[in-house]
Design a protein around this motif. Structure first.
Motif, PDB file in Angstrom:
ATOM      1  N   ASP A 142       3.437 -46.657  46.372  1.00 40.23           N
ATOM      2  CA  ASP A 142       3.441 -47.695  47.405  1.00 40.23           C
ATOM      3  C   ASP A 142       3.714 -47.128  48.786  1.00 40.23           C
ATOM      4  O   ASP A 142       3.119 -47.539  49.782  1.00 40.23           O
ATOM      5  CB  ASP A 142       4.488 -48.768  47.073  1.00 40.23           C
ATOM      6  N   LEU A 180       0.464 -45.435  49.985  1.00 40.34           N
ATOM      7  CA  LEU A 180      -0.794 -46.176  49.985  1.00 40.34           C
ATOM      8  C   LEU A 180      -1.186 -46.632  51.388  1.00 40.34           C
ATOM      9  O   LEU A 180      -2.359 -46.539  51.779  1.00 40.34           O
ATOM     10  CB  LEU A 180      -0.680 -47.385  49.048  1.00 40.34           C
ATOM     11  N   CYS A 183      -5.597 -48.038  43.867  1.00 36.82           N
ATOM     12  CA  CYS A 183      -4.301 -48.532  44.351  1.00 36.82           C
ATOM     13  C   CYS A 183      -3.167 -48.249  43.373  1.00 36.82           C
ATOM     14  O   CYS A 183      -2.005 -48.131  43.783  1.00 36.82           O
ATOM     15  CB  CYS A 183      -4.387 -50.034  44.629  1.00 36.82           C
ATOM     16  N   PHE A 230       2.193 -54.310  51.290  1.00 33.29           N
ATOM     17  CA  PHE A 230       0.821 -53.837  51.493  1.00 33.29           C
ATOM     18  C   PHE A 230      -0.153 -55.015  51.472  1.00 33.29           C
ATOM     19  O   PHE A 230      -1.138 -55.021  52.208  1.00 33.29           O
ATOM     20  CB  PHE A 230       0.440 -52.825  50.416  1.00 33.29           C
ATOM     21  N   VAL A 235      -0.721 -53.666  43.901  1.00 34.30           N
ATOM     22  CA  VAL A 235      -0.164 -53.331  45.212  1.00 34.30           C
ATOM     23  C   VAL A 235       1.069 -54.169  45.528  1.00 34.30           C
ATOM     24  O   VAL A 235       1.240 -55.279  45.005  1.00 34.30           O
ATOM     25  CB  VAL A 235      -1.220 -53.496  46.335  1.00 34.30           C
TER      26      VAL A 235
END
Length: 448
Positions: free
Chosen positions: A204, A207, A199, A250, A246
């Motif tokens: 971001d 992801l 991660c 998310f 994260v």
């Protein structure tokens, strides 16, 4: 380029076939006898062989048997102008791909050879994948004899047969992914995929699409649907490494999946389901992040159904001799250079070092020592000078050395060693550049 061997004693027919396949882009070799064909097959790994049954020196069926014994994945197409039921049955029993009666249609032959080559490639890919899986399984177990490691192994044995979500915590390099793999291999899902998402290594913005996939037209460049890793891992295990990094957005999407088993690809209006066991890991203090409002409390409790904490190597030095032996076997298997052991003085140095990089750093040191070693055993001289001297540097003497101090000092030392090259420093530290930049900001070293 597919490699094709043609074994036939009729020169004009053999050359006609050779010219046809060379024009189609094949790499073609020719042999007029069985002995010549076997000799060529020993030197070159052919995907497909066109083999005449009637040869001047020996029976083609016997050549087929020897070819398949030497290389089981090779695809052999038998050719004959005098077909008999006995020969056909014998050939197919020995694993011939097909059996053709002369004269035959050359276009059909070309299609047949292409399909045989595809089958060979599939079987070779499967063999490579199986070797990789065997390697991973052979070298994915937690190793050690300390009381802590024995306790961790007991926890792994208890949680592996269940489908509980597991959160593995501990410093960078302690073996969190190894612990996750050990759980996977001991579970009912062991024959299914083990998929890793780091991660912290993925931006971001990417992801979500990497994990959940995306629909055609979801964004510029999305020319077709793409499966997410959560679908790739279906029926297996999904390992979310560095889950503490994260974003809140998310976190919300991950929480929905953990609660319902449903997810939605980026740009899609439809929900999908995936049957995966989730194992997460982090080197960060999630409870502290919760207090700071950076990590959702409900997500924490969804992930932390079963917690396994791994201590740093400096707190379980009893594990070092077994870990060194394990590293030697793994390195020997992977690079082919083996060192049967480590001399007592070298082992003593390894046990006295504080290992800020934990097991990952130990493995790197052993691999380097194996490459440098010129004798039967690794000696003290094969170890890096800072390991021999017991570095990393000590913290200021006026206060105790905390874990944060040790990490900060080690990051500074590595950055100095790499001349400020953050990409190289992150590789040595075993973390992503994103995590390195985060730690530099955390310790007020952003411009360091």
């Amino acid at each position: 380029m597919l490699k094709l061997l043609i074994v036939d004693d009729e020169e004009s027919f053999r050359q006609r076939l050779a010219n046809l396949f060379q024009r189609k882009g094949f790499q073609v070799s020719e042999a007029a006898t069985g002995a010549e064909g076997l000799a060529l097959a020993r030197k070159t790994r052919f995907e497909v062989v066109l083999l005449d049954i009637v040869l001047p020196d020996r029976d083609g069926v016997e050549i087929l048997r020897q070819l398949k014994e030497a290389s089981p994945e090779i695809q052999v197409i038998m050719m004959t102008g005098n077909a008999t039921v006995e020969n056909a049955i014998s050939s197919m029993k020995l694993g011939a791909y097909d059996y053709l009666i002369k004269p035959f249609n050359l276009d059909e032959l070309f299609i047949l050879v292409e399909r045989a080559g595809e089958l060979n490639a599939l079987r070779r890919d499967k063999e490579i994948l199986q070797r990789e899986r065997d390697w991973q399984r052979k070298f994915s177990d937690l190793v050690g004899e300390s009381a802590h490691t024995r306790q961790v192994l007991e926890l792994v044995a208890k949680v592996a047969p269940t489908d509980l979500t597991v959160l593995i915590t501990g410093d960078t390099g302690v073996g969190k992914e190894v612990a996750a793999k050990t759980i996977h291999w001991q579970s009912e899902r062991h024959s299914k995929p083990f998929v890793v998402i780091n991660c912290s290594a993925i931006q971001d913005t990417l992801l979500e699409s990497e994990m959940f996939g995306y629909a055609k037209g979801a964004f510029t460049g999305a020319a077709q649907d793409k499966r997410g890793l959560i679908e790739v891992a279906n029926t297996g295990t999904l390992f979310l490494d560095e889950i503490g990094d994260v974003s809140p957005d998310f976190q919300a999407k991950l929480l929905r999946f953990l609660e319902s088993g449903e997810y939605r690809a980026v740009g899609s209006t439809h929900f999908a389901r995936s049957d995966v066991r989730v194992i997460a890991a982090t080197n960060r203090d999630l409870k502290k992040l919760m207090e700071e409002g950076k990590f959702r409390e409900d997500l924490f409790y969804r992930l932390n159904v079963f917690n396994i904490h791994l201590l740093p190597l400096r707190e379980r030095k009893e594990d070092i001799p077994l870990l060194v032996e394990y590293c030697l076997k793994k390195i020997c298997f992977r690079i082919g250079k083996c060192a049967p052991g480590v001399r007592a003085e070298a082992l003593a140095i390894l046990q006295n070092y504080s290992w800020p990089g934990n097991v990952r750093e130990l493995n790197n040191v052993i691999e380097r020592a194996v490459i440098l070693s010129s004798g039967a055993e690794i000696t003290a001289e094969d170890l890096p000078s800072d390991i021999q001297r017991g570095i990393p540097p000590k913290a200021p003497e006026n206060r105790p050395q905390s874990l944060a101090d040790l990490e900060r000092i080690h990051i500074l030392a590595i950055l100095e060693q790499t001349g400020g090259n953050k990409t190289r420093a992150a590789e040595i530290l075993g973390i992503s550049k994103k995590t390195l930049y985060h730690k530099l900001r955390e310790y007020g070293l952003r411009d360091g």
